[in-house]
Design an enzyme around this catalytic site. Structure first.
Site, PDB file in Angstrom:
ATOM      1  N   ASP A  33       0.834  -1.199   0.000  1.00  0.00           N
ATOM      2  CA  ASP A  33       0.000   0.000   0.000  1.00  0.00           C
ATOM      3  C   ASP A  33       0.871   1.253   0.000  1.00  0.00           C
ATOM      4  OD1 ASP A  33      -2.849   1.203   0.696  1.00  0.00           O
ATOM      5  OD2 ASP A  33      -1.378   2.268   1.907  1.00  0.00           O
ATOM      6  N   TYR A  38       3.347   9.621  -0.476  1.00  0.00           N
ATOM      7  CA  TYR A  38       4.464   9.007   0.252  1.00  0.00           C
ATOM      8  C   TYR A  38       5.807   9.191  -0.471  1.00  0.00           C
ATOM      9  CZ  TYR A  38       0.499   6.483   2.421  1.00  0.00           C
ATOM     10  OH  TYR A  38      -0.690   6.149   3.019  1.00  0.00           O
ATOM     11  N   LYS A  63      -2.674   5.914  -4.320  1.00  0.00           N
ATOM     12  CA  LYS A  63      -3.771   6.854  -4.036  1.00  0.00           C
ATOM     13  C   LYS A  63      -3.492   8.209  -4.674  1.00  0.00           C
ATOM     14  CE  LYS A  63      -3.632   4.727   0.558  1.00  0.00           C
ATOM     15  NZ  LYS A  63      -2.215   4.577   0.882  1.00  0.00           N
ATOM     16  N   HIS A  96      -7.521   9.613  -1.774  1.00  0.00           N
ATOM     17  CA  HIS A  96      -6.839   9.565  -0.475  1.00  0.00           C
ATOM     18  C   HIS A  96      -7.662  10.220   0.648  1.00  0.00           C
ATOM     19  CE1 HIS A  96      -2.412   9.256   1.054  1.00  0.00           C
ATOM     20  NE2 HIS A  96      -3.251   9.013   2.031  1.00  0.00           N
TER      21      HIS A  96
HETATM   22  N1  NAP Z   1      -5.149   6.359   3.733  1.00  0.00           N
HETATM   23  C1  NAP Z   1      -4.539   7.089   4.639  1.00  0.00           C
HETATM   24  O1  NAP Z   1      -4.873   8.272   4.864  1.00  0.00           O
HETATM   25  C2  NAP Z   1      -3.441   6.486   5.434  1.00  0.00           C
HETATM   26  C3  NAP Z   1      -2.907   7.173   6.545  1.00  0.00           C
HETATM   27  C4  NAP Z   1      -1.882   6.575   7.267  1.00  0.00           C
HETATM   28  C5  NAP Z   1      -1.397   5.334   6.876  1.00  0.00           C
HETATM   29  N2  NAP Z   1      -1.903   4.701   5.769  1.00  0.00           N
HETATM   30  C6  NAP Z   1      -1.409   3.385   5.306  1.00  0.00           C
HETATM   31  O2  NAP Z   1      -1.509   2.456   6.382  1.00  0.00           O
HETATM   32  C7  NAP Z   1      -0.213   1.900   6.659  1.00  0.00           C
HETATM   33  C8  NAP Z   1      -0.084   1.539   8.125  1.00  0.00           C
HETATM   34  O3  NAP Z   1      -0.272   2.665   8.958  1.00  0.00           O
HETATM   35  P1  NAP Z   1       0.912   3.452   9.690  1.00  0.00           P
HETATM   36  O4  NAP Z   1       2.175   3.233   8.964  1.00  0.00           O
HETATM   37  O5  NAP Z   1       0.481   4.864   9.830  1.00  0.00           O
HETATM   38  O6  NAP Z   1       0.964   2.829  11.144  1.00  0.00           O
HETATM   39  P2  NAP Z   1       1.032   1.347  11.785  1.00  0.00           P
HETATM   40  O7  NAP Z   1       1.208   0.324  10.744  1.00  0.00           O
HETATM   41  O8  NAP Z   1      -0.110   1.262  12.717  1.00  0.00           O
HETATM   42  O9  NAP Z   1       2.332   1.450  12.695  1.00  0.00           O
HETATM   43  C9  NAP Z   1       3.607   1.564  12.156  1.00  0.00           C
HETATM   44  C10 NAP Z   1       4.586   1.812  13.326  1.00  0.00           C
HETATM   45  O10 NAP Z   1       4.648   0.672  14.170  1.00  0.00           O
HETATM   46  C11 NAP Z   1       5.976   0.155  14.209  1.00  0.00           C
HETATM   47  N3  NAP Z   1       5.841  -1.310  14.158  1.00  0.00           N
HETATM   48  C12 NAP Z   1       5.412  -2.079  13.134  1.00  0.00           C
HETATM   49  N4  NAP Z   1       5.365  -3.370  13.456  1.00  0.00           N
HETATM   50  C13 NAP Z   1       5.776  -3.449  14.735  1.00  0.00           C
HETATM   51  C14 NAP Z   1       5.963  -4.532  15.636  1.00  0.00           C
HETATM   52  N5  NAP Z   1       5.690  -5.782  15.279  1.00  0.00           N
HETATM   53  N6  NAP Z   1       6.422  -4.254  16.899  1.00  0.00           N
HETATM   54  C15 NAP Z   1       6.692  -2.978  17.263  1.00  0.00           C
HETATM   55  N7  NAP Z   1       6.543  -1.915  16.456  1.00  0.00           N
HETATM   56  C16 NAP Z   1       6.086  -2.143  15.202  1.00  0.00           C
HETATM   57  C17 NAP Z   1       6.685   0.726  13.006  1.00  0.00           C
HETATM   58  O11 NAP Z   1       8.060   0.937  13.254  1.00  0.00           O
HETATM   59  P3  NAP Z   1       9.245   0.357  12.307  1.00  0.00           P
HETATM   60  O12 NAP Z   1       8.959   0.713  10.893  1.00  0.00           O
HETATM   61  O13 NAP Z   1      10.439   1.043  12.869  1.00  0.00           O
HETATM   62  O14 NAP Z   1       9.245  -1.133  12.552  1.00  0.00           O
HETATM   63  C18 NAP Z   1       5.981   2.081  12.845  1.00  0.00           C
HETATM   64  O15 NAP Z   1       6.545   3.029  13.728  1.00  0.00           O
HETATM   65  C19 NAP Z   1       0.726   3.035   6.201  1.00  0.00           C
HETATM   66  O16 NAP Z   1       2.065   2.634   6.095  1.00  0.00           O
HETATM   67  C20 NAP Z   1       0.063   3.436   4.913  1.00  0.00           C
HETATM   68  O17 NAP Z   1       0.357   2.514   3.890  1.00  0.00           O
HETATM   69  C21 NAP Z   1      -2.922   5.268   5.053  1.00  0.00           C
END
Ligand code: NAP
Length: 260
Positions: A33, A38, A63, A96
């Site tokens: 994704d 990004y 997106k 988005h």
């Molecule tokens: N549509 C939208 O508006 C929108 C907005 C935000 C995000 N997104 C999408 O959703 C995806 C996921 O959301 P997100 O990146 O915001 O947050 P998330 O996946 O909830 O959390 C990511 C964070 O958690 C850490 N992490 C991951 N796995 C872990 C584990 N097993 N143990 C401990 N820490 C862990 C990562 O650090 P490290 O990388 O250092 O491991 C990073 O700091 C995004 O990457 C993006 O593709 C979409």
């Protein structure tokens, strides 16, 4: 679409994005994704090529960013994303954010791209029920996916019910609360009972709730850990305990009040 994938928000273009996407595909991830915002579509595309996995076995989401809705340049934005990814189609293209007075026009462009088979599916992101209802008043094709902030502290029960009835697949962004949920005592207790991590419990809760989930990590150990959620089952009592954690607490912006 795959139930599980890798998110790459805030993963820097270049070596880091290239290596994390390659590690994920090697670990068996089929879904990635990304988004124009990004600024890492080129590295994602390069990782896909270098992975050795046939493109048609992968599911790639990107997106269109808000600026392109405001400038009426959605189709150009799509061409740019496709060129950066080095692909001739994407599996899922999303609006988005629901930019006021602009998302209906943008949807018409997504419908055109879908009919031309340049995208395999089209959807929205950060849409509340009223945004979807408004969109459907002009849509020929219903959104197939709604990707929203969704985690145990913001589990979106009404929106999930609504999307289920409308046959719109819900997808969770920030499934791990962007890392902020990983010391929660209730989740820790459930995780210990299954000899799993809190991250694995949350992601398993998504899968059992029929929520597509896309945790982000740039670390090989966590990329593997997050995918290792298909060898255990949360009981209905575990599920209820996690469901009860909802506080409608967002970590990201509110789709009814954002300024970007
Ligand atoms: N549509 C939208 O508006 C929108 C907005 C935000 C995000 N997104 C999408 O959703 C995806 C996921 O959301 P997100 O990146 O915001 O947050 P998330 O996946 O909830 O959390 C990511 C964070 O958690 C850490 N992490 C991951 N796995 C872990 C584990 N097993 N143990 C401990 N820490 C862990 C990562 O650090 P490290 O990388 O250092 O491991 C990073 O700091 C995004 O990457 C993006 O593709 C979409």
């Amino acid at each position: 679409m795959p139930w599980f994938g890798l998110g790459v928000y805030k993963v820097p273009e270049g070596e880091v994005a290239l290596e994390s996407v390659k590690m994920a595909i090697k670990a068996g991830y089929k879904s990635i994704d990304t988004a124009a915002l990004y600024e890492n579509e080129e590295s994602v595309g390069q990782a896909i090529k270098e992975s050795g996995v046939p493109r048609e076995e992968l599911f790639i989401t990107t997106k269109v960013w808000n600026e392109d809705l405001r400038n009426n340049s959605v189709e150009e934005a799509f061409e740019t994303s496709l060129r950066k990814l080095g692909l001739d189609y994407v599996d899922l293209y999303l609006i988005h954010w629901p930019v006021k007075d602009k998302y209906k026009d943008a949807w018409k462009v997504l419908e055109k791209l879908y009919k031309e088979k340049r995208v395999r599916s089209i959807g929205v992101s950060n849409f509340n029920i009223h945004h979807i209802e408004d969109l459907m008043s002009v849509a020929e094709i219903k959104p197939m996916v709604n990707q929203v902030e969704l985690h145990p502290l913001h589990s979106q029960p009404e929106l999930r019910d609504y999307c289920k009835k409308q046959q719109i697949q819900i997808e969770a962004w920030a499934p791990l609360g962007q890392g902020r949920l990983l010391d929660h005592p209730v989740l820790q207790e459930i995780a210990s009972g299954h000899h799993k991590s809190i991250a694995q419990v949350i992601l398993r809760w998504d899968i059992q709730n029929e929520i597509v989930t896309i945790p982000k990590s740039i670390r090989e150990s966590r990329i593997k850990e997050n995918a290792n959620i298909f060898d255990f089952t949360l009981s209905s009592s575990d599920m209820e305990k996690i469901n009860a954690l909802n506080e409608n607490q967002r970590f990201g912006a509110d789709p009814d009040n954002f300024n970007f």
